[in-house]
Motif scaffolding. Structure first.
Motif, mmCIF file in Angstrom:
data_model
loop_
_atom_site.group_PDB
_atom_site.id
_atom_site.type_symbol
_atom_site.label_atom_id
_atom_site.label_comp_id
_atom_site.label_asym_id
_atom_site.label_seq_id
_atom_site.Cartn_x
_atom_site.Cartn_y
_atom_site.Cartn_z
ATOM 1 N N UNK A 32 0.807 -1.139 0.036
ATOM 2 C CA UNK A 32 0.005 0.117 -0.172
ATOM 3 C C UNK A 32 0.793 1.350 0.146
ATOM 4 N N UNK A 33 0.456 2.192 -0.838
ATOM 5 C CA UNK A 33 0.823 3.612 -0.814
ATOM 6 C C UNK A 33 0.321 4.112 0.708
ATOM 7 N N UNK A 34 0.987 5.010 1.295
ATOM 8 C CA UNK A 34 0.492 5.650 2.765
ATOM 9 C C UNK A 34 0.724 7.136 2.376
ATOM 10 N N UNK A 35 0.001 7.833 3.223
ATOM 11 C CA UNK A 35 0.129 9.396 3.171
ATOM 12 C C UNK A 35 -0.235 9.924 4.715
ATOM 13 N N UNK A 36 0.382 10.951 4.633
ATOM 14 C CA UNK A 36 0.019 11.966 5.997
ATOM 15 C C UNK A 36 -0.633 12.961 5.591
ATOM 16 N N UNK A 37 -1.968 13.299 6.605
ATOM 17 C CA UNK A 37 -2.666 14.412 6.266
ATOM 18 C C UNK A 37 -2.667 15.319 7.547
ATOM 19 N N UNK A 38 -3.090 16.378 7.398
ATOM 20 C CA UNK A 38 -3.496 17.056 8.266
ATOM 21 C C UNK A 38 -4.668 18.236 8.509
ATOM 22 N N UNK A 52 4.686 5.695 -1.912
ATOM 23 C CA UNK A 52 4.336 4.754 -2.792
ATOM 24 C C UNK A 52 4.888 3.255 -1.924
ATOM 25 N N UNK A 53 4.412 2.130 -2.438
ATOM 26 C CA UNK A 53 5.007 1.021 -1.920
ATOM 27 C C UNK A 53 6.628 0.796 -2.206
ATOM 28 N N UNK A 54 6.798 1.258 -3.303
ATOM 29 C CA UNK A 54 8.270 1.015 -3.800
ATOM 30 C C UNK A 54 9.218 2.300 -3.329
ATOM 31 N N UNK A 55 8.720 3.400 -2.379
ATOM 32 C CA UNK A 55 9.531 4.182 -1.628
ATOM 33 C C UNK A 55 9.410 5.678 -2.383
ATOM 34 N N UNK A 97 -3.952 4.843 4.153
ATOM 35 C CA UNK A 97 -3.593 3.902 3.291
ATOM 36 C C UNK A 97 -4.202 4.182 1.912
ATOM 37 N N UNK A 98 -5.424 5.286 2.328
ATOM 38 C CA UNK A 98 -6.015 5.692 1.132
ATOM 39 C C UNK A 98 -5.528 7.175 0.574
ATOM 40 N N UNK A 99 -5.259 7.288 -0.471
ATOM 41 C CA UNK A 99 -4.849 8.697 -0.826
ATOM 42 C C UNK A 99 -5.823 9.468 -1.700
ATOM 43 N N UNK A 100 -7.173 8.966 -1.498
ATOM 44 C CA UNK A 100 -8.213 9.697 -1.884
ATOM 45 C C UNK A 100 -9.571 8.988 -1.745
#
Length: 116
Positions: A32-38, A52-55, A97-100
């Motif tokens: 999974x891609x990961x995101x930080x939100x604020x 992304x999963x690949x960095x 893990x959701x980017x949208x």
């Protein structure tokens, strides 16, 4: 059941640094891609950094050059290193893990307060 547990927030003076952590469970973290939100008071939640999963990483213009996102797949954890913090960085920080949309799950978030 997906669980996202953020930690590492706190009160810091402008120019200081913090490192946030987010431990994820219930997902196959490494794919999974990961995101930080604020989310700042009175404002919409915004995406500030992704990995992304690949960095591969991407950043909002407002944090580019100051924040660094990274991941440890062995620990199912994503990090956000925040340097040169500004008062406008004050917000509750979340990972996902959701980017949208849709966003089935959110953690409790971690509060970051930057004093001037």
């Amino acid at each position: 059941q997906v669980q996202l547990v953020e930690s590492g927030g706190g009160l810091v003076q402008a120019g200081g640094s913090l490192r946030l952590s987010c431990a994820a469970s219930g997902i196959i973290f490494r794919v999974n891609a990961m995101g930080w939100y604020r989310q700042a008071p009175g404002k919409q939640r915004e995406l500030v950094a992704t990995i992304t999963s690949g960095g591969s990483t991407n950043y909002a213009d407002s944090v580019k050059g100051r924040f660094t996102i990274s991941r440890d797949n062995a620990k199912n954890t994503v990090y956000l290193q925040m340097n040169s913090l500004k008062p406008e960085d004050t917000a509750v920080y979340y990972c996902n893990y959701r980017l949208g949309p849709p966003f089935p799950s959110w953690g409790q978030g971690t509060q970051v307060t930057v004093s001037s």
